[in-house]
Design an enzyme around this catalytic site. Structure first.
Site, PDB file in Angstrom:
ATOM      1  N   ASP A 205       0.835  -1.202   0.000  1.00 54.20           N
ATOM      2  CA  ASP A 205       0.000   0.000   0.000  1.00 54.20           C
ATOM      3  C   ASP A 205       0.874   1.257   0.000  1.00 54.20           C
ATOM      4  O   ASP A 205       1.790   1.382  -0.821  1.00 54.20           O
ATOM      5  CB  ASP A 205      -0.948  -0.061   1.202  1.00 54.20           C
ATOM      6  CG  ASP A 205      -2.066   0.966   1.172  1.00 54.20           C
ATOM      7  OD1 ASP A 205      -3.049   0.750   0.458  1.00 54.20           O
ATOM      8  OD2 ASP A 205      -1.930   2.000   1.857  1.00 54.20           O
ATOM      9  N   TYR A 338      -2.245  10.838   2.575  1.00 55.90           N
ATOM     10  CA  TYR A 338      -2.774  10.872   1.207  1.00 55.90           C
ATOM     11  C   TYR A 338      -2.741  12.284   0.643  1.00 55.90           C
ATOM     12  O   TYR A 338      -2.329  12.501  -0.505  1.00 55.90           O
ATOM     13  CB  TYR A 338      -4.212  10.352   1.199  1.00 55.90           C
ATOM     14  CG  TYR A 338      -4.349   8.868   1.392  1.00 55.90           C
ATOM     15  CD1 TYR A 338      -4.540   8.023   0.310  1.00 55.90           C
ATOM     16  CD2 TYR A 338      -4.307   8.300   2.663  1.00 55.90           C
ATOM     17  CE1 TYR A 338      -4.684   6.654   0.474  1.00 55.90           C
ATOM     18  CE2 TYR A 338      -4.449   6.935   2.847  1.00 55.90           C
ATOM     19  CZ  TYR A 338      -4.634   6.118   1.748  1.00 55.90           C
ATOM     20  OH  TYR A 338      -4.762   4.768   1.929  1.00 55.90           O
ATOM     21  N   HIS A 392      -5.026  -7.629  -0.129  1.00 57.13           N
ATOM     22  CA  HIS A 392      -4.253  -6.402   0.043  1.00 57.13           C
ATOM     23  C   HIS A 392      -3.336  -6.427   1.257  1.00 57.13           C
ATOM     24  O   HIS A 392      -2.399  -5.641   1.338  1.00 57.13           O
ATOM     25  CB  HIS A 392      -5.235  -5.224   0.163  1.00 57.13           C
ATOM     26  CG  HIS A 392      -4.588  -3.881   0.079  1.00 57.13           C
ATOM     27  ND1 HIS A 392      -3.933  -3.440  -1.050  1.00 57.13           N
ATOM     28  CD2 HIS A 392      -4.490  -2.878   0.985  1.00 57.13           C
ATOM     29  CE1 HIS A 392      -3.470  -2.222  -0.850  1.00 57.13           C
ATOM     30  NE2 HIS A 392      -3.778  -1.855   0.380  1.00 57.13           N
TER      31      HIS A 392
END
Length: 415
Positions: A205, A338, A392
């Site tokens: 990630d 982010y 994931h």
């Protein structure tokens, strides 16, 4: 004796305050760390108990198609109150070797577990969101043990698992902090704080972006890179066809998973990138809110067979992860990562400036997919493995496969 061994002997016998002076390097205030969050747990449990959820769905029959299923959320809430034991989990976490170091004004928390093999490869594992150092714990002990690669080469690792800046016990970074900044700090952690001349790096990630920056920018010290994700935007079906890349049945499923995520699964990504304060503050003091936001990702991004071998992802693991986010008050700063890296996915596939070997692990239910033809465009690809179980969070979804692929670093390792 290796300088890292000297450092940790001094840490044990002289005390943390004397280590940096005795080794002769910069002062990083390296010291042991103990997880101690029990005092905040009663308030968390009270909030969980006092949070009212609807008795039935507002719209019947939608299940999880529009987010987390109400029944699943209520079941997690009940388990949090009746079966989850933070004190037990904290005791288990404190059996590991935790440390903190001060680097560029940040307190960086990390776990450091050493192999008994003096030839062990130093390996730093970088987590993402909504993960944490927890997602690598299922493979931690085995990584430090001597084993064999598929070619019969002996391998073991000194394992370092840092908390990203702004996550759990690592302090939040300043504004405009990029993945490259974290890569620089983690390279300092590996080389100056811990004394390793070279190391291997792996990431999932957001951690894959940091790992790629280390692999690319610190090419004399980061001498191998393992990835399950890439900081390059995946191609859609039409783009893959235009590139004359054909897909196997397994790869077709993986590409469909990416298209699904890119169509209806990336709302969180847009919110974190554009308005992290709004959603972050809304969830900041709401354990059930954080549970709803985070558990949905663990469930929808993982193999549907979660909880059956080789998966170790169960409801307790989800509750542990959410508890850690809530108790460390790191939900907002984690989301800000982010916004600080709004262009984290590159569209131009550019080769890393390194000759270090690259290993890539694909998992059937990951939210993004890169065929080998695209991976080899960005690094010195030596091994590409595709697994039909997992998602994931491979350390939880399929730790057996992740462990096997990480050990293959030794096949291509040149110190």
């Amino acid at each position: 004796m290796h300088s890292s061994s000297i450092r940790f002997l001094l840490l044990a016998f002289l005390g943390a305050a004397l280590v940096d002076e005795a080794v002769g390097g910069k002062s990083f205030n390296l010291k042991p760390f103990t997880v101690d969050l029990c005092d905040s747990v009663p308030r968390m449990l009270k909030q969980i108990q006092n949070t009212a959820l609807p008795s039935s769905p507002e719209y019947a029959g939608v299940g999880s198609s529009f987010g987390i299923d109400l029944g699943v959320l209520k079941n997690l809430q009940s388990e949090w109150l009746t079966d989850f034991d933070w004190q037990k989990e904290q005791y288990s976490l404190n059996q590991l070797n935790h440390y903190t170091a001060e680097i560029e004004g940040l307190t960086i928390h990390f776990i450091h577990e050493r192999s008994k093999d003096p030839n062990a490869i130093p390996l730093i594992l970088n987590h993402g969101w909504p993960g944490s150092f927890l997602e690598f714990l299922p493979v931690l002990d085995q990584l430090t043990q001597k084993a064999s690669t598929s070619a019969g080469k002996t391998v073991s690792f000194d394992v370092i698992i840092p908390s990203l800046p702004g996550f759990t016990f690592s302090t939040a970074p300043p504004a405009n902090w990029t993945y490259s900044d974290t890569a620089r700090v983690f390279n300092t952690l590996m080389t100056e704080v811990l004394g390793y001349k070279t190391y291997a790096t792996s990431g999932t990630d957001l951690g894959a972006a940091i790992t790629y920056a280390m692999y690319d920018q610190f090419n004399t010290t980061a001498r191998a890179g393992h990835f399950v994700f890439l900081p390059f935007f995946p191609l859609d079906f039409a783009q893959l066809a235009a590139a004359n890349i054909s897909l196997s049945p397994l790869e077709t499923i993986e590409e469909e998973n990416f298209v699904q995520w890119n169509t209806v699964g990336n709302g969180y990504f847009i919110e974190h990138t554009t308005k992290p304060n709004t959603i972050g503050l809304a969830l900041y003091d709401s354990p059930i809110g954080q549970l709803s936001w985070i558990a949905e990702k663990f469930i929808s991004w993982s193999d549907p067979r979660a909880g059956t071998p080789p998966s170790v992802l169960n409801q307790n693991e989800i509750l542990l992860s959410v508890s850690l986010y809530y108790l460390t008050r790191s939900i907002v700063s984690g989301m800000y990562t982010y916004a600080q890296n709004a262009n984290g996915f590159a569209t131009d596939y550019v080769k890393a400036q390194t000759d270090a070997p690259m290993i890539f692990s694909a998992f059937k239910y990951n939210i993004a997919f890169w065929p080998a033809e695209m991976v080899e465009k960005v690094g010195n690809l030596k091994l590409y493995s595709n697994h039909d179980f997992g998602g994931h969070f491979p350390g939880l979804d399929n730790p057996t496969a992740l462990l096997k692929d990480l050990r293959e670093i030794a096949t291509y390792w040149v110190d």
